[in-house]
Scaffold this active site. Structure first.
Site, short mmCIF file in Angstrom:
data_model
loop_
_atom_site.label_atom_id
_atom_site.label_comp_id
_atom_site.label_asym_id
_atom_site.label_seq_id
_atom_site.Cartn_x
_atom_site.Cartn_y
_atom_site.Cartn_z
N SER A 140 0.83 -1.19 0.00
CA SER A 140 0.00 0.00 0.00
C SER A 140 0.88 1.26 0.00
CB SER A 140 -0.94 -0.04 1.21
OG SER A 140 -1.93 0.96 1.13
N ASP A 347 3.82 24.22 -1.57
CA ASP A 347 5.18 24.11 -2.13
C ASP A 347 5.82 22.77 -1.77
OD1 ASP A 347 5.39 24.66 0.57
OD2 ASP A 347 7.04 26.10 0.38
N HIS A 400 -7.11 -5.41 -1.72
CA HIS A 400 -6.00 -4.58 -1.30
C HIS A 400 -5.14 -5.24 -0.23
CE1 HIS A 400 -3.92 -0.73 -0.78
NE2 HIS A 400 -4.02 -0.92 0.51
#
Length: 429
Positions: A140, A347, A400
């Site tokens: 994951s 940023d 998953h």
């Protein structure tokens, strides 16, 4: 030769490493990173670094019955890394954060706990262990870290195995959530088709929560949004069944039962243990400049069914952080101001280098789960095609959590793929 490990016995060794808080300032403040070495016996085997899911989850504490770990120990000595801020590494908690002072200082500190810093930690750990190159297994979010590793420090890698964790490249958090919410809608439909009686039960709970101030045993408010977040388990192998059992008897007469509230708290109570998950989840998608701005909450509004007044069955949400959780969850309230500052940060440095990935020479094998609710399949396959020589395996057999649920079969398949000569994208079916 020492006695080999049985199902519940293996050799464990502790390792603690001192690393810079900010790798751009190697002479500045330091933190500690912990790794647990696991070996089946005293035989020398190559190293495999395991990077766990998250962000913000510590590495698993093995008991011996884990099929994937038994398969790994047949070929490797495994280092279970507590990624910075988790487990026995220098922790990030409400107390440690408070000692930093202002929310701005807290937010700046938290920016040092993403995949780029985790990879640089791993490189220092590798060198401290005198390892020329090692294999990496990423589950994951750990797979996201592995792709960051391939981008910025491929010289330390012998091979990379990824399971349910190939990130998209050049995409924003909005792009990711927009795709994932479409999958979440499908998962809700599949759940209600399997358990149609849950439609009325879930609706009754939602209506009750709208009309009443309900508190979990910890004092945390159980809001409609909090209740819907129980859908995060729908992406696991047994998640739909667990949710159904939770909804079997939610009421005691006109009131929600104590048993139901205790079970809900058990499902949600991990936030106190792993606060970094909620704080840094959206930041893990910030691959370069641009604010995430609580992307998951914004994109959810684009889909009908998640609003409490929307027609049809109430939809449960998936892996999404609603900013209200920092007001309603006592474990997360101390992180509120820093979390909002991180959501506004625009940023962020890049997490991946597409040019380096196109020039990759490290063998890579990746399990891509067709119906993954947490990592978009198409984005994963597109990235796998970008990574030169990568061998993706697209499978509908596992979800998953296939690494854990498959009793070693997923890892065995990946090991088999990566040892073969890489020639093109490899199998995708």
């Amino acid at each position: 030769m020492s006695e080999p490990a049985t199902r519940d016995r293996f050799w464990l060794s502790d390792h603690t490493f001192t690393v810079p808080l900010d790798h751009a300032d190697p002479d500045g403040p330091t933190i500690e990173v912990y790794g647990r070495e696991v070996r089946r016996d005293r035989e020398e085997r190559p190293w495999l670094l395991y990077l766990n899911g998250g962000p913000g989850f510590s590495s698993p504490r093995p008991l011996g019955g884990e099929g994937w770990l038994r398969r790994a120990l047949a070929d490797y000595r495994v280092l279970l890394l507590d990624q910075r801020g988790t487990g026995r590494s220098t922790p990030v908690t409400r107390n440690t954060l408070a000692r930093l002072g202002s929310p701005a200082r807290q937010a700046e500190y938290l920016t040092r706990f993403r995949a780029d810093s985790i990879v640089r930690d791993a490189e220092l750990v590798r060198k401290a262990l005198s390892v020329d190159q090692w294999s990496v297994l990423g589950q994951s979010f750990g797979g996201y870290c592995a792709v960051t590793y391939l981008s910025f420090a491929p010289e330390g890698l012998k091979e990379v195995l990824i399971t349910g964790g190939v990130p998209g490249l050049g995409v924003t958090a909005d792009d990711v959530y927009r795709r994932l919410f479409a999958t979440v809608v499908d998962r809700n439909a599949a759940h209600y088709e399997r358990f149609p009686e849950d439609v009325d039960r879930a609706r009754r709970v939602v209506d009750h929560l709208r009309a009443n101030d309900i508190r979990l045993p910890s004092g945390r408010a159980l809001t409609t949004t909090t209740f819907q977040s129980l859908g995060s388990q729908l992406g696991s192998e047994t998640g739909s069944t667990r949710l159904h059992y939770l909804l079997e008897s939610p009421f005691d007469g006109p009131d929600l039962s104590d048993a139901f509230l205790v079970e809900v708290e058990r499902e949600l109570g991990w936030t106190a243990t792993y606060p970094l998950y909620s704080v840094l989840h959206e930041a893990s998608y910030a691959d370069g400049p641009g604010a995430t701005a609580w992307s998951g909450s914004r994109i959810r509004a684009e889909f009908t069914g998640f609003g409490v007044d929307d027609p049809g069955p109430p939809l449960f949400t998936g892996e999404v952080i609603d900013p209200a959780v920092f007001d309603t969850d006592p474990a997360l309230v101390p992180f509120r101001e820093a979390a909002h500052l991180l959501a506004r940060k625009d940023d962020w440095p890049p997490l991946y280098d597409a040019a380096q990935l196109r020039a990759n020479r490290v063998p890579v094998a990746a399990a891509v789960y067709r119906d993954d609710m947490y990592v978009d399949r198409e984005l994963s396959l597109e990235t796998a095609r970008t990574i030169a020589g990568a061998r993706p395996w697209l499978t509908a057999e596992w979800g998953h959590d296939g690494l854990r649920a498959s009793n070693g079969a997923v890892l065995d398949r990946l090991i088999g793929l990566v040892v073969k000569p890489a020639g093109g994208p490899g199998p995708a079916g």
